[in-house]
Write a protein that holds these residues in place. Structure first.
Motif, short mmCIF file in Angstrom:
data_model
loop_
_atom_site.label_atom_id
_atom_site.label_comp_id
_atom_site.label_asym_id
_atom_site.label_seq_id
_atom_site.Cartn_x
_atom_site.Cartn_y
_atom_site.Cartn_z
N GLU A 88 0.83 -1.21 0.00
CA GLU A 88 0.00 0.00 0.00
C GLU A 88 0.87 1.26 0.00
OE1 GLU A 88 -3.39 2.29 2.73
OE2 GLU A 88 -2.45 0.46 3.45
N SER A 176 -10.13 0.70 -11.65
CA SER A 176 -9.31 1.23 -10.58
C SER A 176 -7.98 1.74 -11.12
CB SER A 176 -9.07 0.15 -9.52
OG SER A 176 -8.33 0.67 -8.43
N THR A 194 -3.53 8.63 -3.27
CA THR A 194 -4.73 8.22 -2.55
C THR A 194 -5.44 7.08 -3.26
OG1 THR A 194 -5.08 10.43 -1.62
CG2 THR A 194 -6.99 8.97 -1.70
N ARG A 195 -5.57 7.19 -4.57
CA ARG A 195 -6.26 6.16 -5.34
C ARG A 195 -5.46 4.86 -5.38
NH1 ARG A 195 -8.64 9.72 -10.50
NH2 ARG A 195 -10.17 10.91 -9.25
N ARG A 197 -3.32 3.80 -3.08
CA ARG A 197 -3.37 3.18 -1.76
C ARG A 197 -4.75 2.56 -1.51
NH1 ARG A 197 0.39 6.05 2.70
NH2 ARG A 197 -0.59 4.35 3.84
N SER A 198 -5.79 3.22 -1.98
CA SER A 198 -7.14 2.68 -1.82
C SER A 198 -7.29 1.37 -2.58
CB SER A 198 -8.18 3.69 -2.33
OG SER A 198 -8.17 4.86 -1.53
N HIS A 199 -6.63 1.29 -3.72
CA HIS A 199 -6.68 0.08 -4.53
C HIS A 199 -6.13 -1.12 -3.75
CE1 HIS A 199 -6.46 -2.36 -8.21
NE2 HIS A 199 -5.29 -2.77 -7.74
N ARG A 201 -5.77 -1.21 -0.50
CA ARG A 201 -6.52 -1.33 0.75
C ARG A 201 -7.70 -2.29 0.62
NH1 ARG A 201 -6.02 -1.14 5.98
NH2 ARG A 201 -4.38 0.41 5.58
#
Length: 211
Positions: A88, A176, A194-195, A197-199, A201
């Motif tokens: 991440e 994504s 942010t995107r 890391r969200s992926h 996560r």
């Protein structure tokens, strides 16, 4: 045996097939990698098999014990979570740095090619193609960022991430990555990180739910 079978690339082909086999469950944690079996399966020399095993050991995929040979290491749920937590941060950093460097050289072309490869893989019936395209996308981010350290770190993480099943549908995964690339193309470093890391996560959250 042919010279081609015993070429330096033969060991890497064995490594790749074993990693693919981990994802497809042809190889499983705790399984012994007997040299005679691998020699017969891949049609290569003992030295080529030993080189492949050494590479897998260096990557933390197998352990070699004296008088017992090599076995595929088991990754606990806690270790898997730690790997994903590292991923991440590293993928997020690679995305952020890529956004800063996107207008240099052929970086836009490289990112588009990686994204196109993901689109092609997403349409394939072979799920492991998506794994390979994911790895390429991550490596491309590190390359655009101009960081060999990031690239090497991601390469090592990919070896372990292959054990994690894809939890998104191909369409969700492609969307994504398109979202991440969109932010990078726009030079928006914060959103790109942010995107990204969200992926990752998503996988962490699923692992926590299963635990």
């Amino acid at each position: 045996m042919t010279d081609a079978a015993d070429s330096p690339s033969a060991a890497e082909l064995i490594v790749r097939d074993i990693l693919r086999g981990l994802y497809q469950q042809r190889y499983v944690a705790g399984q012994r990698l007997a040299e005679p079996d691998l020699i017969a399966r891949y049609g290569v020399s003992r030295s080529t098999v030993r080189e492949a095993i050494k590479r897998l050991a260096a990557q933390g995929v197998v352990e070699i014990r004296r008088h017992q040979g090599a076995r595929i290491l088991n990754v606990t749920a806690a270790e898997a979570r730690n790997i994903l937590l590292i991923a991440e941060m590293i993928v997020g950093l690679a995305a952020r740095q890529s956004a800063h460097e996107i207008d240099k050289g052929d970086n836009r072309k490289l990112l588009q090619e990686a994204l196109d490869a993901m689109a092609t893989a997403s349409a394939s019936s072979e799920k492991f193609d998506v794994v390979l395209a994911r790895n390429r996308f991550h490596r491309t981010l590190a390359r655009i960022a101009g960081s060999p350290v990031l690239e090497n770190t991601l390469a090592n993480l990919h070896v372990h991430l292959v054990r994690n099943k894809l939890v998104m549908t191909p369409e969700q995964r492609l969307a994504s990555y398109q979202s991440i690339a969109e932010a990078i193309f726009a030079g928006d470093a914060e959103t790109a990180e942010t995107r990204a890391r969200s992926h990752v996560r998503v996988m962490i959250d699923l692992l926590d739910q299963d635990g």
